[in-house]
Write a protein that holds these residues in place. Structure first.
Motif, PDB file in Angstrom:
ATOM      1  N   GLU A  96       0.829  -1.199   0.000  1.00 58.48           N
ATOM      2  CA  GLU A  96       0.000   0.000   0.000  1.00 58.48           C
ATOM      3  C   GLU A  96       0.869   1.257   0.000  1.00 58.48           C
ATOM      4  O   GLU A  96       1.634   1.504   0.917  1.00 58.48           O
ATOM      5  N   LEU A  97       0.736   2.047  -1.056  1.00 53.34           N
ATOM      6  CA  LEU A  97       1.546   3.255  -1.155  1.00 53.34           C
ATOM      7  C   LEU A  97       1.138   4.299  -0.126  1.00 53.34           C
ATOM      8  O   LEU A  97       1.933   5.111   0.303  1.00 53.34           O
ATOM      9  N   LEU A  98      -0.091   4.237   0.262  1.00 51.71           N
ATOM     10  CA  LEU A  98      -0.611   5.249   1.180  1.00 51.71           C
ATOM     11  C   LEU A  98       0.186   5.339   2.466  1.00 51.71           C
ATOM     12  O   LEU A  98       0.293   6.389   3.070  1.00 51.71           O
ATOM     13  N   LYS A 111       3.030  10.401   2.336  1.00 51.33           N
ATOM     14  CA  LYS A 111       3.112  10.658   0.909  1.00 51.33           C
ATOM     15  C   LYS A 111       1.794  11.208   0.366  1.00 51.33           C
ATOM     16  O   LYS A 111       1.767  12.061  -0.515  1.00 51.33           O
ATOM     17  N   SER A 112       0.692  10.711   0.934  1.00 48.83           N
ATOM     18  CA  SER A 112      -0.608  11.155   0.418  1.00 48.83           C
ATOM     19  C   SER A 112      -0.896  12.610   0.764  1.00 48.83           C
ATOM     20  O   SER A 112      -1.778  13.226   0.183  1.00 48.83           O
ATOM     21  N   ASP A 113      -0.143  13.165   1.726  1.00 53.41           N
ATOM     22  CA  ASP A 113      -0.382  14.553   2.119  1.00 53.41           C
ATOM     23  C   ASP A 113       0.489  15.556   1.375  1.00 53.41           C
ATOM     24  O   ASP A 113       0.347  16.759   1.539  1.00 53.41           O
ATOM     25  N   VAL A 114       1.427  15.020   0.608  1.00 54.32           N
ATOM     26  CA  VAL A 114       2.420  15.908   0.003  1.00 54.32           C
ATOM     27  C   VAL A 114       1.783  16.807  -1.052  1.00 54.32           C
ATOM     28  O   VAL A 114       0.999  16.347  -1.873  1.00 54.32           O
ATOM     29  N   ASP A 588      -9.971  16.991   6.405  1.00 56.42           N
ATOM     30  CA  ASP A 588     -10.602  15.720   6.090  1.00 56.42           C
ATOM     31  C   ASP A 588      -9.849  14.919   5.020  1.00 56.42           C
ATOM     32  O   ASP A 588     -10.459  14.240   4.197  1.00 56.42           O
ATOM     33  N   ASN A 589      -8.547  15.036   5.048  1.00 58.34           N
ATOM     34  CA  ASN A 589      -7.728  14.346   4.042  1.00 58.34           C
ATOM     35  C   ASN A 589      -8.159  14.650   2.611  1.00 58.34           C
ATOM     36  O   ASN A 589      -7.881  13.883   1.709  1.00 58.34           O
ATOM     37  N   ARG A 590      -8.877  15.746   2.453  1.00 54.08           N
ATOM     38  CA  ARG A 590      -9.314  16.106   1.108  1.00 54.08           C
ATOM     39  C   ARG A 590      -8.579  17.349   0.601  1.00 54.08           C
ATOM     40  O   ARG A 590      -8.096  17.377  -0.505  1.00 54.08           O
ATOM     41  N   LYS A 643      -5.331  12.751  -7.022  1.00 51.19           N
ATOM     42  CA  LYS A 643      -5.007  13.992  -6.313  1.00 51.19           C
ATOM     43  C   LYS A 643      -4.469  15.021  -7.303  1.00 51.19           C
ATOM     44  O   LYS A 643      -3.670  14.699  -8.182  1.00 51.19           O
ATOM     45  N   PHE A 644      -4.941  16.249  -7.133  1.00 50.61           N
ATOM     46  CA  PHE A 644      -4.363  17.375  -7.870  1.00 50.61           C
ATOM     47  C   PHE A 644      -3.563  18.202  -6.892  1.00 50.61           C
ATOM     48  O   PHE A 644      -3.955  18.339  -5.727  1.00 50.61           O
ATOM     49  N   ARG A 645      -2.464  18.748  -7.343  1.00 50.71           N
ATOM     50  CA  ARG A 645      -1.718  19.650  -6.468  1.00 50.71           C
ATOM     51  C   ARG A 645      -1.042  20.750  -7.297  1.00 50.71           C
ATOM     52  O   ARG A 645      -0.800  20.589  -8.496  1.00 50.71           O
TER      53      ARG A 645
END
Lengths: 1018, 580
Positions: A96-98, A111-114, A588-590, A643-645
């Motif tokens: 799991e990459l998360l 990583k998911s928050d970057v 909310d992790n969004r 995810k967009f950043r």
């Protein structure tokens, strides 16, 4: 993850008896068999057990308990006990990459928050590679990063360029290197085997936390720490055979004679006179008999709930592929990392690298001049035998030299080193080696950190880290008098020795605080400061006469009394002070948003005290679409994550400033004069330059937009980034009017734009026992000089053929683009070359120079395929570059009789009516042709860097002999290269990574290697 | 919780503790002084003055003398440049008048000259109020050196910007062209200021070798030169007369000319009025030498000889290129005084002299192709392809004579390294004073008297026929022979209005030398050597036929050098010279 660890820690820390109610037992296994050291814990308690060597456990639990089964690297599993007392549990590996975290400046992040563009390279990518430095190891493994090598010499390290080149200054395009939090000047001290992960902070927002030094990106390296579980001893060994990777075809004797006579360079009678009629030397075969390398690493590691340790000792011994033993590299690395939790709120740790490097005089560094052995291999004629005397006949002209009493250079075997009679300006490559009787470089490095983490309450973490770098180096060489011919000779001795040491320290203090409000609002705060200081000392001496010339006199101590000695040396210091902070908020992790700020001040050698502070802000944001409530209904098997950043920030580049460039000062004794008739000298003192007090650093503004997506239950993942990076304030030497008395004033007056697209993807899947993955990356970057001070039309780069500046820094063109005459073809009747006479004045000169292309590729890419099946593993990794040009600079119009690639012979015009690529022989080695794109080639290549096949003995078998892992492997490294380039090696072609990039005068080429290796651990 | 707070506070204190001391960032620069602290004492003044002289010796571009020589000698009809391995096209471009304002040597010379002017101005600006003898002397010398440089600048560029003080601001960095007449006035006036200050030193007598800087007589000689160049002949006569009457200078005796004039033995000889000064020892030679590579520009390139019998020659050959006398000059001077006059022998090596001196010798190696080549080709046919595969750039352009004047012999180099020549660069000598004086008299229509006496002193010393009358024709001829290769000829031709006539077509053919003719030797030369072309195997290479381009001096353009193109770009006030 955290809970799981906490559970384990708590469990292991307590050992009081529990009230027995239900006794259960069982085994835990994974896909390879029974698991040792997996933890089985009663949920919500500290009660648990650890599986033994056969994977079994026993435990007493309350009725109705739930078991939590876990092990590092596996998915946690919960099992309700119920009535069952015997369990057969299976743990699935966690892909799991998360769960992955990445190291960011002064902290880590999920990583998911970057929200920035950070590339990660794990230790897997570096494992079992034959390359001996980190840069080469991650070359091709990630997008947006290019490793430019100018030499394949053992021990040579390539230059790293992140998202193109943004400075006109050659030294100023290196990224910032951070190893375990410590800022270091190069990655040479890092042994790839000790690396746990490499993070490359590519966009401005990620890098902005490093401020004024991060304009070219940041490479953050984390070395290994002990893994939890029982302690482990490991050994990795390999033996490598090295051979010349690419053997360019140069003219053989027959072709050479035909060409030179046809060109009118050498007369038939001269050939008859001086050629024995049979010598046909292949200088490549002669000079590159091949080499070998061996490497052994032994280490131990382990960890428990309180502490961890990792230590390894590694030796590398490489004798490169050039004739003789003057291209050797020996390295010893020792790594010690340890951490201990002394109190619940206090953890201390240390990381240390000790390294000794020894290499023979660097042959690669001799590229570019007329005595360079690499250039000589390419350009020396085939009519000359490498050695003569002994059992071989001495050519007549060599006999004449001997008869005339010239001290002809000999090889260690006593034979004479032959000088060519046809090519009087090119030294025999053996001569270039042996005229240096001695030459060596020795480096010692001790780098490390000591740190303390204070965690007085939840979410709060204060780190104080003290880092140190200690380096010592010695470079010495002894060049003895030599006589090759009237043009290449020296009667002087030249012994020099340089000793230097450096001591640096760095003190960082920073705190991280994480706070979650109402479960959905998450705040991250980081604030800190850093002070960095480096002190360097060197002393160098030279002498030109020794008391004796036997090898035990080759030291400065034996300089004779009438020798002319020189001495130089100084002590220098640099320092910087920084404050920085970062603020993150996510909902909310969004929705993620993050801002950072750094203020940097540098010492007065770089900026004046009034001008020393610089401020570097950044902001970034991310949106994880797949966490939106309205997305929960979609099929996660198709779209697992999206995810967009976007980010924006400012970075600086301080390395362009040094040596008080801003200051108006009187240079004392820059030269001197004898104002009287005696020998007395008066120092001449005057302002050394036209100063510019407003001089400042380069600033880069970068905007990055990215997209991360995973599909098919996370099996396919992709990352796409688009960026635009504007670097302003490039320091250029502006020419003032000469009537000022000066010819240069440095001004912040140039801009460069890099723009690009990066794509990474990977596919991982399992088909029964067969696991495989494919991952790849491709990067596209365009680079343009967008502004140059109007007083400068362009800045000359690097000269070829001794007259022509083949690269220019010019507005509207890529940095250090190639410029020259445009070659249009051949007059098929006369064989004369046709060039584009831009201004139609019938003269070919500087006014007729065209932009001809760039050494920077349009695309770089890498692809890795790996597969595993029943203990066999297979990896194939290749990387390439597309669209870059290489200037073949091995010819000089003023040097007659140089050999060259067979291309120039085969493609030349021979008879009227020929539709040929090149003109007649006599027009080839001419000023106009060598200034033109007739010698500019497509440097695109694809190289298969690694084809590795390994076999691990089954664990069941190993258990019997108490071994954890035994793996044999064999690998073909850098073995196959696909290129149309006619010269040595398109991968390393070039003087340097800046203005001389892609100018190929012959550099130490990359070896192709066959490697045999063994990994053992228990 | 209390403990937590304590910890937090401790942490924050630690965080800020170090931050308070930005003085850690103040690192003093090594080996420099601030501008405000300098220019105070006599010692500072001498160091500033040393900057002026070292600017001449080690000019910023390192080779002021070398580059000046290449321009001024090639632009006139004095020398051919041969085998320029380095910047071959550029060196040839002066000879053929194909250069343009972008050639690098031009901007280097321009930069060097203004750098010296700048260093002079630093001395003048900072010490003109100085009271000590050292400071007054330094200011006067700086004025002389600045004027000397300006004589070159005005002669070369006609209207160079006048920079009479240190330029401080961006606006000041842009100075317009000067007016030629006013520039000469300013030069002469500055020299007068230096002379009137009474601060200039002077030699004690003719044998005094201790006055190594700008002297009173140098200032007077420069003043006279500036006056001649600007047409004030009566003034010139008066200025130059003071030098002559001082009795502190004399011509080197004719038989010692070759030994003294351009060797280290002759440093500060009785004839020298201004030269650079280097007193070399084994310890200091690397820092006090000119290191201008001049020696590498002037060796006799034995390796480029093409000897008819196919033999190779061995000898001193290190270097990049060499200069040889033009066919025109050779024939004129041999017609005047033969090959055996003091002057000819001192100025020029003939082939047999080289052989006699052992500077070159035959080796046992042979290249029979040379012999074959000569046998196969008729002697006078222009050959489009230069012999033996060397292209035209590498021909040894000579009729069998090489430059001896100013050539540094191996004995005058430390370690025989051409970087370190022990010979001072002679910039001004007494012979030029006598010739300028003779010219001033001739321009004033004097036909005898002191002017004629001065002219004949030169001819006598040379071992050449003397003159019975003074006129411009005789002055021109004698000056050509005497000052050959000393950077005056080009200015003279332009001043005299002779440039177009003399320079239009003298490079159309270039001689190539192949040793003695079959069966001839040095013994076949007649008493004066005027029959050298019957003995030497010389062939003429038709350059214009080879390249198809007609090279020529162009009237209205080539009289002056162009301002360097970078300078035109960087100084918007500056206008380019006509024609460029």
């Amino acid at each position: 993850m955290k809970n799981r660890l906490l559970a384990l820690v708590l469990f292991l820390g307590m050992s009081f008896p529990l009230l027995a109610q239900v006794k259960i037992s069982g085994t835990v296994s994974d896909s390879t068999g029974p698991m040792i050291g997996a933890s089985v814990v009663e949920k919500g308690t500290a009660n648990g057990a650890v599986t033994g060597t056969d994977g079994s456990f026993q435990l007493t639990v309350k009725p109705g308990a739930v078991l939590v089964v876990s092990s590092i690297g596996y998915k946690e599993q919960e099992v309700a006990v119920g009535d069952q007392t015997r369990f057969t549990l299976f743990l699935e590996e966690d892909n799991e990459l998360l769960e992955e975290t990445v190291v960011i400046g002064y902290g880590v992040q999920k990583k998911s928050d970057v929200t920035g563009a950070i590339a990660s390279v794990g230790s897997e990518a570096l494992k079992n590679r034959s390359v001996d430095n980190v840069a080469a190891a991650f070359s091709g493994k990630t997008s947006g990063v290019q490793v430019i090598s100018s030499s394949g010499d053992p021990g040579a390290i390539g230059a790293i360029r992140i998202r193109g080149i943004s400075s006109n200054s050659n030294d100023a395009s290196d990224p910032l290197y951070i190893v375990d939090g410590l800022q270091v000047s190069s990655l040479s001290a890092v042994d790839p085997q000790n690396v746990k992960s490499i993070e490359i902070l590519k966009d401005a927002a990620s890098a902005a936390i490093y401020g004024a030094q991060a304009g070219n990106g940041v490479v953050v390296i984390t070395t290994k720490t002990g893994e939890k579980g029982s302690g482990k001893v490991f050994y990795n060994g390999s033996y490598t055979i090295e051979k010349l990777g690419i053997h360019p075809q140069t003219l053989n004797a027959r072709q050479y004679i035909e060409f030179m006579e046809g060109a009118g360079s050498i007369a038939q009678s001269t050939v008859d006179e001086f050629w024995d009629g049979k010598t046909d030397t292949d200088w490549f075969n002669f000079m590159f008999p091949g080499g070998s390398a061996q490497r052994h690493t032994i280490g131990v590691q382990g960890a428990n709930e309180r502490g961890s340790y990792y230590t390894s000792l590694s030796v590398l011994n490489n004798d490169g592929m050039v004739y003789g033993d003057r291209d050797t590299f020996k390295r010893t690395n020792f790594q010690l990392n340890a951490e201990y939790k002394i109190k619940d709120w206090l953890k201390v740790g240390t990381t240390n690298t000790f390294q000794v490097r020894r290499s023979s005089y660097n042959l690669g560094s001799m590229g570019g001049n007329d005595l360079s052995i690499m250039a000589a291999v390419l350009t020396l004629d085939p009519l000359t035998p490498p050695l003569c005397g002994g059992s071989e006949t001495v050519p007549k002209y060599m006999q004449v030299m001997l008869d005339n009493g010239f001290d002809v250079l000999t090889a260690p075997n006593g034979q004479y080193i032959t000088t060519s009679m046809f090519n009087e300006r090119t030294a025999n490559p053996l001569a270039s080696i042996y005229m240096y009787r001695d030459g060596r470089k020795e480096n010692l490095n001790l780098n490390g950190t000591i740190y303390a983490n204070l965690t007085p309450f939840k979410g709060f973490n204060f780190t104080s880290r003290f880092g140190y770098t200690l380096s010592a180096a010695e470079t010495s060489r002894y060049l003895a008098p030599y006589f090759l011919n009237a043009l290449m000779q020296s009667t002087t001795h030249d012994l020099s020795d340089r000793v230097s040491y450096g001591l640096g320290y760095q003190w960082d203090n920073f705190l991280n605080y994480t706070y979650t409000l109402a479960g959905k609002h998450k705040f991250d705060v980081m604030a800190g400061m850093s002070y960095l200081e480096n002190n360097n000392v060197y002393i160098e001496g030279t002498t030109d006469t020794l008391k004796g010339y036997a090898s035990n006199f080759w030291f400065l101590n034996f300089s004779s009394d009438d020798a002319i000695d020189t001495i130089s040396g100084t002590r220098s210091k640099s320092a910087s002070l920084s404050y920085f902070g970062r603020l993150g908020y996510s909902f909310d992790n969004r929705y993620f948003i993050q801002a950072s700020f750094r203020a940097d001040a540098f010492d007065t050698s770089k900026l004046s005290a009034q001008n020393r502070w610089g401020y570097f802000p950044s902001v970034s944001a991310g949106w994880t679409v797949t966490n939106e409530p309205w997305m929960q209904d979609i099929n996660k098997d198709a779209l697992s994550f999206l995810k967009f950043r976007a980010s924006w920030g400012i970075n600086g580049n301080i390395s362009v400033l040094s040596n008080y460039q801003y200051a108006t000062t009187i240079t004392k004794g820059a030269s001197n004069y004898q104002l009287t008739s005696g020998v007395e000298i008066t120092n001449a003192s005057y302002p050394g330059k036209l100063a510019n007090e407003g001089l400042s650093w380069e600033k880069s503004k970068q905007f990055d937009a990215g997209l991360e997506a995973r599909f098919f239950n996370n099996r396919l993942s992709t990352t796409l980034d688009w960026y635009i990076k504007d670097t302003d304030g490039l320091i250029v030497p502006v020419t003032p009017s000469f009537i000022t008395g000066h010819k240069e004033v440095y001004m912040n007056s140039g801009s460069v734009r890099n723009k690009g697209l990066e794509l990474e993807f990977s596919w991982k899947d399992t088909l029964g026992d067969f696991n495989y993955s494919i991952s790849g990356n491709i990067s596209h970057n365009t680079n343009l000089v967008t502004f140059l001070d109007p007083t400068l039309t362009f800045i000359d780069g690097t000269r070829v053929s001794n007259i022509h500046y083949a690269t220019r820094f010019m507005q509207g063109y890529p940095i250090w683009g190639f410029f020259g005459l445009h070659y249009e073809g051949v007059n098929d009747q006369t064989g004369e070359p046709i060039f584009n006479d831009v201004n139609q004045d019938n003269k070919l000169n500087n006014d007729d120079m065209n932009y001809l292309g760039s050494s920077q590729p349009a695309f770089t890419y890498g692809i890795t395929l790996s597969a595993e099946w029943k203990g066999f593993d297979f990896t194939i990794f290749g990387s390439g570059s597309q669209g870059n040009k290489i200037w073949f600079a091995g010819l000089r119009q003023d040097f007659v009789g140089r050999n060259f690639p067979v291309y120039f012979y085969e493609k030349a015009w021979k008879n009227p009516g020929d539709k040929s690529v090149l003109p007649a022989y006599k027009y080839i080695n001419t000023t106009a042709l060598l200034q033109s794109d007739a010698v500019l080639f497509d440097g695109s290549y694809f190289r298969i860097n690694q084809i590795q096949l390994g076999y691990s003995l089954p664990k069941s078998l190993l258990k019997a002999v108490k071994l954890g892992e035994v793996r044999f492997y064999t690998s073909l490294d850098d073995y196959f290269t696909f290129t149309k380039y006619i010269g040595f090696d398109p991968v390393v072609a070039g003087d340097d990574a800046g203005k001389g990039r892609g100018i190929d005068r012959g550099t130490y080429p990359t070896a192709k290697r066959i490697m045999f290796g063994l990994n053992i651990s228990f | 919780m209390k403990r937590s707070i304590i910890l937090l506070v401790t942490a924050l204190v630690a965080l800020t503790a170090i931050s308070c001391d930005p003085s850690r960032l103040d690192i003093p620069q090594q080996g420099v002084l601030s501008e405000g602290d300098f220019y105070q004492t006599d010692d500072d003044c001498l160091e500033a003055l040393a900057g002026v002289y070292s600017g001449i010796l080690h000019s910023p571009e390192r080779r002021m003398y070398t580059y000046l020589y290449s321009f001024l000698s090639e632009l006139s009809d004095e020398v051919y440049v041969c085998d320029a391995g380095y910047a071959v096209d550029q060196l040839h471009s002066y000879m053929f008048y194909t250069y343009d304002p972008s050639v690098s040597y031009l901007s280097r010379v321009y930069n060097d000259m203004y750098a010296i002017v700048y260093r002079c101005n630093l001395v003048i600006d900072h010490f003109s109020e100085g009271t000590s003898a050292i400071q007054r002397n330094a200011v006067a010398e700086a004025k002389v050196i600045r004027s000397w440089i300006y004589i070159y600048l005005v002669s070369m560029f006609n209207t160079p910007p006048i920079v009479d003080h240190v330029l401080k601001t961006n606006d000041e960095y842009r100075q317009p062209n000067s007016e030629t007449g006013k520039a000469w006035e300013w030069i002469i006036q500055t020299l007068d200021e230096a002379l009137e200050s009474g601060a200039l030193d002077s030699k004690s007598d003719v044998n005094d070798k201790t006055k190594v800087r700008a002297t009173r007589e140098f200032a007077l000689a420069l003043k006279g030169k500036a006056q001649v160049y600007s047409g004030d002949y009566a003034g010139a006569k008066a200025s130059l007369e003071q030098v002559i009457n001082s009795g502190k200078y004399a011509l080197i005796p004719g038989e010692q000319l070759g030994d003294l004039f351009f060797t280290s033995q002759g440093n500060h000889n009785c004839e020298s009025i201004f030269e650079t000064n280097s007193v070399m020892t084994n310890e200091n030679y690397k820092t006090v030498s000119t290191a201008d590579n001049w020696a590498a520009y002037t060796p006799v390139r034995v390796d480029k000889f093409r000897i008819a019998d196919g033999s190779f020659l061995k000898g001193y050959a290190a270097g990049w290129n060499h200069y040889t006398p033009t066919d025109k000059f050779l024939r004129a001077i041999i017609a005047n005084e033969g090959m055996y006059s003091n002057r000819f022998k001192a100025w020029i090596y003939s082939y047999e002299v080289l052989l006699d001196m052992g500077l070159v010798e035959f080796s046992s190696l042979q290249d029979p192709s040379r012999k074959e080549y000569l046998a196969s080709t008729s002697m006078e046919t222009p050959d489009k392809n230069c012999p033996f595969g060397y292209n035209v750039d590498y021909c040894a352009e000579t009729a069998g004579f090489w430059q001896r004047k100013l050539t540094v012999v191996p004995d005058d180099m430390y370690n025989q390294t051409y970087n370190y020549s022990k010979v001072n660069r002679r910039y001004f000598r007494y012979a030029e004073v006598l010739l300028l004086y003779a010219e001033a008299c001739a321009q004033l229509s004097e036909t005898g008297g002191k002017g004629l006496e001065c002219l004949n002193k030169i001819a006598e010393r040379a071992g050449a026929p003397t003159y019975s009358t003074l006129n411009m024709e005789n002055v021109k001829k004698e000056k050509w022979f005497e000052m050959w290769g000393e950077m005056t000829r080009y200015f003279d031709l332009v001043r005299w209005g002779d440039a177009e006539k003399e320079l239009s077509d003298h490079y159309t053919t270039l001689p190539v030398f192949f040793g003695y003719k079959e069966g001839k030797s040095g013994a076949d030369l007649n008493e004066k050597g005027t029959n050298f072309d019957q003995v030497y195997n010389i062939r003429y290479f038709d350059v214009q036929a080879y390249t198809g381009v007609k090279y020529s001096f162009q009237k209205g353009k080539c009289e002056y050098l162009p301002f360097p193109s970078t300078e035109i770009a960087n100084n918007p006030e500056l206008k380019q010279n006509p024609g460029w």
